[in-house]
Design an enzyme around this catalytic site. Structure first.
Site, PDB file in Angstrom:
ATOM      1  N   ARG A 103       0.835  -1.207   0.000  1.00 28.07           N
ATOM      2  CA  ARG A 103       0.000   0.000   0.000  1.00 28.07           C
ATOM      3  C   ARG A 103       0.870   1.258   0.000  1.00 28.07           C
ATOM      4  NH1 ARG A 103      -2.973  -2.519  -2.251  1.00 28.07           N
ATOM      5  NH2 ARG A 103      -4.753  -3.603  -1.421  1.00 28.07           N
ATOM      6  N   GLU A 106       2.049   1.529  -3.404  1.00 29.24           N
ATOM      7  CA  GLU A 106       0.924   1.950  -4.233  1.00 29.24           C
ATOM      8  C   GLU A 106       0.665   3.455  -4.103  1.00 29.24           C
ATOM      9  OE1 GLU A 106      -3.315  -0.078  -5.147  1.00 29.24           O
ATOM     10  OE2 GLU A 106      -2.984   0.452  -3.048  1.00 29.24           O
ATOM     11  N   SER A 129      15.472  14.691   0.047  1.00 32.55           N
ATOM     12  CA  SER A 129      16.477  13.750   0.519  1.00 32.55           C
ATOM     13  C   SER A 129      15.852  12.640   1.353  1.00 32.55           C
ATOM     14  CB  SER A 129      17.519  14.480   1.369  1.00 32.55           C
ATOM     15  OG  SER A 129      18.461  13.565   1.887  1.00 32.55           O
TER      16      SER A 129
END
Length: 163
Positions: A103, A106, A129
């Protein structure tokens, strides 16, 4: 110390972790410590502490000494196991199969370009960064009693150089 919801290590699911991971997780489970418990005792952020356990962050000499004390692990053993440099990113195959990690992946797949566009508009051409970086995880409960995960990513902005 919380005894519920204790993260442990299943080595069959994590074949690429360093030996230190097994040592640290075994001691963590034996003491029934959460990452929050340990992080408070060693003076680190709980995500940074977990990253040390997974071999994804460098432990300082102070971290090693504190972990040895808190988890009752021989200092010499932890020094041997944690004194090298992490092999970051190797512990997770891509795309990840573990649902929560997937997830997060995703989210970047779906919103990555949107994040990039908004960050570029706010900061200019550059990157955030992941080295000069901090993160934290918080839990919020709304008025209806629903729990929400709040993940904060804080990275130094690094503008691209013109040459």
């Amino acid at each position: 110390m919380s005894h519920l919801n204790l993260a442990t290590l299943d080595t069959s699911q994590h074949p690429y972790l360093p030996a230190s991971s097994q040592t640290l997780f075994a001691a963590k489970a034996k003491r029934k410590f959460t990452f929050e418990d340990i992080s408070k005792q060693i003076g680190r952020n709980e995500v940074a502490t977990a990253a040390i356990f997974y071999g994804q962050a460098k432990a300082s000499a102070e971290d090693i000494a504190n972990l040895a004390k808190v988890l009752d692990i021989p200092l010499k053993l932890l020094e041997e196991q944690l004194s090298g440099f992490p092999d970051r990113g190797r512990s997770v195959e891509m795309p990840p199969k573990e649902p929560l990690i997937y997830r997060l992946y995703e989210i970047v797949q779906n919103y990555g370009y949107a994040y990039k566009a908004v960050l570029n508009e706010k900061f200019g051409d550059g990157i955030m960064s992941a080295i000069s970086f901090s993160t934290k995880v918080e839990k919020e409960t709304d008025a209806d009693g629903n729990n929400w995960a709040v993940i904060t990513l804080r990275g130094k902005w690094l503008p691209f150089s013109r040459f």
